[in-house]
Design a protein around this motif. Structure first.
Motif, PDB file in Angstrom:
ATOM      1  N   UNK A  37       0.827  -1.189   0.000  1.00 62.06           N
ATOM      2  CA  UNK A  37       0.000   0.000   0.000  1.00 62.06           C
ATOM      3  C   UNK A  37       0.872   1.254   0.000  1.00 62.06           C
ATOM      4  N   UNK A  38       0.391   2.290  -0.673  1.00 58.28           N
ATOM      5  CA  UNK A  38       1.103   3.558  -0.744  1.00 58.28           C
ATOM      6  C   UNK A  38       0.696   4.439   0.427  1.00 58.28           C
ATOM      7  N   UNK A  39       1.697   5.122   1.008  1.00 61.56           N
ATOM      8  CA  UNK A  39       1.433   6.081   2.076  1.00 61.56           C
ATOM      9  C   UNK A  39       2.294   7.313   1.859  1.00 61.56           C
ATOM     10  N   UNK A  40       1.746   8.454   2.195  1.00 57.69           N
ATOM     11  CA  UNK A  40       2.525   9.690   2.174  1.00 57.69           C
ATOM     12  C   UNK A  40       3.195   9.831   3.538  1.00 57.69           C
ATOM     13  N   UNK A  41       4.215  10.689   3.665  1.00 58.21           N
ATOM     14  CA  UNK A  41       4.835  10.906   4.974  1.00 58.21           C
ATOM     15  C   UNK A  41       3.831  11.324   6.055  1.00 58.21           C
ATOM     16  N   UNK A  51       5.078  -2.985  12.895  1.00 62.39           N
ATOM     17  CA  UNK A  51       6.472  -3.390  12.753  1.00 62.39           C
ATOM     18  C   UNK A  51       6.617  -4.430  11.643  1.00 62.39           C
ATOM     19  N   UNK A  52       7.531  -4.185  10.717  1.00 57.82           N
ATOM     20  CA  UNK A  52       7.807  -5.128   9.635  1.00 57.82           C
ATOM     21  C   UNK A  52       6.866  -5.046   8.454  1.00 57.82           C
ATOM     22  N   UNK A  53       5.862  -4.179   8.492  1.00 56.07           N
ATOM     23  CA  UNK A  53       4.920  -4.061   7.376  1.00 56.07           C
ATOM     24  C   UNK A  53       5.615  -3.417   6.181  1.00 56.07           C
ATOM     25  N   UNK A  54       5.541  -4.077   5.037  1.00 55.11           N
ATOM     26  CA  UNK A  54       6.130  -3.546   3.811  1.00 55.11           C
ATOM     27  C   UNK A  54       5.096  -2.667   3.124  1.00 55.11           C
ATOM     28  N   UNK A  55       5.491  -1.446   2.778  1.00 54.23           N
ATOM     29  CA  UNK A  55       4.598  -0.517   2.099  1.00 54.23           C
ATOM     30  C   UNK A  55       5.423   0.410   1.224  1.00 54.23           C
ATOM     31  N   UNK A  56       4.731   1.244   0.469  1.00 54.67           N
ATOM     32  CA  UNK A  56       5.399   2.217  -0.403  1.00 54.67           C
ATOM     33  C   UNK A  56       5.185   3.600   0.168  1.00 54.67           C
ATOM     34  N   UNK A  57       6.253   4.384   0.156  1.00 64.31           N
ATOM     35  CA  UNK A  57       6.166   5.768   0.615  1.00 64.31           C
ATOM     36  C   UNK A  57       6.600   6.646  -0.553  1.00 64.31           C
ATOM     37  N   UNK A  58       5.979   7.797  -0.678  1.00 58.79           N
ATOM     38  CA  UNK A  58       6.341   8.675  -1.778  1.00 58.79           C
ATOM     39  C   UNK A  58       6.190  10.125  -1.409  1.00 58.79           C
ATOM     40  N   UNK A  59       6.902  10.929  -2.120  1.00 55.33           N
ATOM     41  CA  UNK A  59       6.861  12.371  -1.908  1.00 55.33           C
ATOM     42  C   UNK A  59       8.016  13.001  -2.651  1.00 55.33           C
ATOM     43  N   UNK A  60       8.452  14.141  -2.166  1.00 58.10           N
ATOM     44  CA  UNK A  60       9.563  14.856  -2.771  1.00 58.10           C
ATOM     45  C   UNK A  60      10.808  14.645  -1.913  1.00 58.10           C
TER      46      UNK A  60
END
Length: 147
Positions: A37-41, A51-60
């Motif tokens: 899942x994608x998450x912003x900061x 803890x240990x959850x793999x996710x996607x982070x994006x921003x500048x």
């Protein structure tokens, strides 16, 4: 004779539904590790991942935040202009990765730092990943270039 045919038809329908439910559950179980899942900061700060959850982070990539170590480890901060998350990545960054540019990383949180296993960067001067654009729009800071 009619009652037996009807009973057999009901049994077949129930068996088909049971098989469909089992196969759907198996597909969901098999895909659970492949869905990131994608998450912003801001979302990471407001609702920390487990803890240990793999996710996607994006921003500048925050200006002036890239620190290159002696090995292939690079540290930087990713921001959506509302919150900032430190990121650590070991590997070779994409050629177009730079400060002030959009990026998406895959990985997990270790303490307060996002440890990335993969970093993706924009591919030309106008591209920004859709998830990053949506997160920046939600923050009210994205300005469409009109292209």
């Amino acid at each position: 004779m009619k009652g037996l045919k009807k009973q057999r038809r009901v049994q077949i329908i129930l068996l088909a539904f049971a098989a469909l439910a089992v196969s759907t559950a198996m597909i969901g179980y098999a895909m659970k590790d492949g869905i990131n899942f994608f998450r912003s900061p801001t979302q990471v700060v407001e609702d920390p991942p487990r803890e240990g959850e793999v996710f996607r982070i994006g921003g500048l990539v925050e200006e002036g935040s890239i620190i290159r170590g002696q090995s292939e480890t690079i540290s930087f901060r990713v921001t959506d202009t509302n919150q900032t998350i430190p990121v650590r990545y070991t590997g070779i960054l994409p050629d177009l990765f730079s400060e002030g540019q959009g990026m998406v990383g895959t990985g997990s949180m270790v303490g307060d730092t996002f440890v990335a296993t993969e970093i993706l960067a924009k591919h030309d001067e106008t591209y920004m990943p859709a998830e990053v654009v949506d997160a920046l729009k939600a923050q009210g800071v994205y300005q469409d270039s009109g292209s």
